[in-house]
Write an enzyme that holds these catalytic residues in place. Structure first.
Site, PDB file in Angstrom:
ATOM      1  N   THR A 122      20.043   3.493  91.117  1.00 20.98           N
ATOM      2  CA  THR A 122      21.221   2.746  91.422  1.00 20.98           C
ATOM      3  C   THR A 122      21.391   1.576  91.573  1.00 20.98           C
ATOM      4  OG1 THR A 122      21.262   3.606  93.570  1.00 20.98           O
ATOM      5  CG2 THR A 122      22.145   5.079  92.126  1.00 20.98           C
ATOM      6  N   ASP A 123      20.443   1.062  92.433  1.00 21.70           N
ATOM      7  CA  ASP A 123      20.196  -0.370  92.999  1.00 21.70           C
ATOM      8  C   ASP A 123      19.941  -1.240  91.678  1.00 21.70           C
ATOM      9  OD1 ASP A 123      20.133  -2.005  95.049  1.00 21.70           O
ATOM     10  OD2 ASP A 123      18.077  -1.670  95.551  1.00 21.70           O
ATOM     11  N   ASP A 124      19.092  -0.988  90.642  1.00 25.82           N
ATOM     12  CA  ASP A 124      18.995  -1.783  89.686  1.00 25.82           C
ATOM     13  C   ASP A 124      20.274  -1.761  88.699  1.00 25.82           C
ATOM     14  OD1 ASP A 124      16.001  -2.913  88.619  1.00 25.82           O
ATOM     15  OD2 ASP A 124      15.831  -1.351  90.026  1.00 25.82           O
TER      16      ASP A 124
END
Length: 463
Positions: free
Chosen positions: A207-209
């Site tokens: 989710t961060d990328d």
């Protein structure tokens, strides 16, 4: 899974040398054990005693063990990536090769051969005065780095239609994860959409990328070609929210701390609970897509406000540590409409002001898992930039702390336009495994300088 196999066979290989020079003679301090840890250790000891006594081999359960090992092997093989790795990171890669070899897979078996050959991409070869040197990277971060590079160049004023930005955006679009992954165990009805961290890691988009790539793609003029991928990513991100309103990096509601007590877990970070930095990046990305008033974003904001430390900072999971978390959360809260005058923002600004170094920069070393060291350490360019991004987002462009920080970044620049940062400010597994992201020393200060030159200290949200 691979560790379970290695733990079953417990192989040993005698070596013609020792490392006795590393022994101090001092017993390591043991962390206090809770009830579950004591229970698991006792159960582990009992099972090992039964195994040594031959109980498994003298009962029909032996066939069950063989069947279980076959299923483990099938599970591992099914998750090998195209380049031969597992998860794009060294620990599961190495353990998977050891586990399969223990199960009888020879070195010339295609799975093993592909896995060994894949290390070539991760091997850095250098010529040193002492001779050739080879070292193995633990992981690679091309998508993460590219997203921040695009954002930094856009912050610095590069036109949205510049060929470099367009090439990078098209490459990112080609790396979109279009298939299933293990995240579907908890979210079986959720359509895929998003990106991973590495060149090849199709089973585990994160989710961060995905959030940072959304923000980067929005800064590039591709005549709308990126909109379908962004739409799929937004839907996937919203669906990956945990029940408490936050987001983990790879999974939803992966918060069972009992798993960390298993005896064969060699790293502490074996679960994926929501964190402030990841949640903030996703909230910022969804807000940029016009979803600031959506239910998912509102719940995310509530989670962030509850996660603020008593001193006004936020703890960052994936970089060191409180400066990173605070540098991520403040811009996200401002992006969703939280006013700079609100108490949460003012407390964060005060914390950053109080932790600025006398030289004008900010730094935080890895001892800050002890809260006494939070926000303390030698100034680094990436951590100074994180603090500046928060201050600028909070409307503190003319703040003396901001001006001193900008001056420190400008003075630290080398003649070739880069910055030096030998310290490790990235985190893989807290207290166990840290990362020096070589792009951090370039992208983050460039973003900070670029946003400082903007009238409001904030990034544009589109080309």
């Amino acid at each position: 899974m691979a560790l379970a196999i290695v733990g079953t066979f417990r192989p040993s290989r005698p070596l013609p040398f020792t490392i006795n020079e590393l022994r101090t003679g001092v017993a390591p301090a043991r962390r206090p054990a809770d009830a579950w840890a004591v229970i698991f250790r006792g159960l582990d000891a009992a099972l090992r005693s039964a195994d040594r006594a031959g109980l498994w081999r003298s009962r029909p359960g032996g066939a069950g063990r063989r069947a279980a090992l076959r299923r483990c092997a099938e599970w591992i093989i099914a998750r090998q990536e195209r380049d031969g790795c597992w998860g794009g990171i060294q620990p599961p890669w190495v353990y998977s090769l050891i586990a399969l070899h223990l199960l009888g897979y020879r070195l010339d078996h295609p799975v093993i051969a592909r896995g060994l050959a894949g290390f070539d991409r991760y091997t850095i070869r250098e010529e040193t005065p002492e001779g050739p040197l080879c070292r193995l990277e633990a992981s690679q971060s091309p998508l993460w780095d590219t997203a921040f590079a695009v954002t930094a160049l856009a912050d610095a004023g590069l036109p949205s239609g510049h060929p470099a930005l367009r090439r990078a955006a098209r490459w990112l679009l080609a790396e979109e994860m279009a298939g299933p992954g293990d995240w579907q165990v908890r979210k079986p009805g959720l359509a895929p959409g998003g990106w991973a961290f590495e060149f090849d890691n199709d089973n585990y988009p994160d989710t961060d990328d995905t959030a940072e790539i959304i923000l980067a793609l929005r800064r590039v003029d591709l005549a709308g070609q990126q909109r379908p991928a962004i739409g799929r990513a937004v839907g996937w991100l919203a669906g990956m929210q945990s029940k408490n309103g936050g987001w983990g990096a790879f999974d939803a509601d992966n918060t069972r701390h009992i798993v960390t007590k298993l005896p064969f877990c060699d790293f502490g970070a074996v679960i994926d609970p929501p964190s402030a930095d990841v949640t903030a990046h996703i909230v910022e990305a969804l807000a940029a897509e016009g979803l600031a008033r959506s239910e998912a974003v509102r719940r995310g904001v509530v989670w962030l406000l509850r996660a603020q430390e008593s001193d006004g900072s936020w703890f960052g999971r994936w970089a060191a540590n409180y400066i990173y978390g605070t540098g991520a959360v403040v811009p996200a809260l401002i992006a969703v409409g939280v006013l700079p005058s609100k108490p949460a923002i003012r407390r964060a600004v005060s914390w950053l002001e109080a932790h600025q170094n006398p030289d004008g920069g900010w730094g935080e070393d890895l001892r800050s898992y002890d809260a006494a060291y939070a926000g303390r350490g030698e100034s680094t360019v990436s951590q100074t930039a994180w603090a500046l991004l928060a201050l600028l987002a909070a409307g503190e462009r003319k703040n003396s702390a901001t001006e001193r920080g900008i001056r420190w970044v400008a003075d630290a620049q080398l003649e070739d336009g880069t910055w030096d940062e030998p310290w490790f400010t990235g985190v893989g597994f807290p207290r166990d495994f840290y990362i020096n992201y070589h792009m951090y020393r370039l992208a983050f200060p460039l973003s900070a300088l670029g946003r400082y030159l903007n009238a409001d200290g904030r990034p544009r949200t589109g080309p």
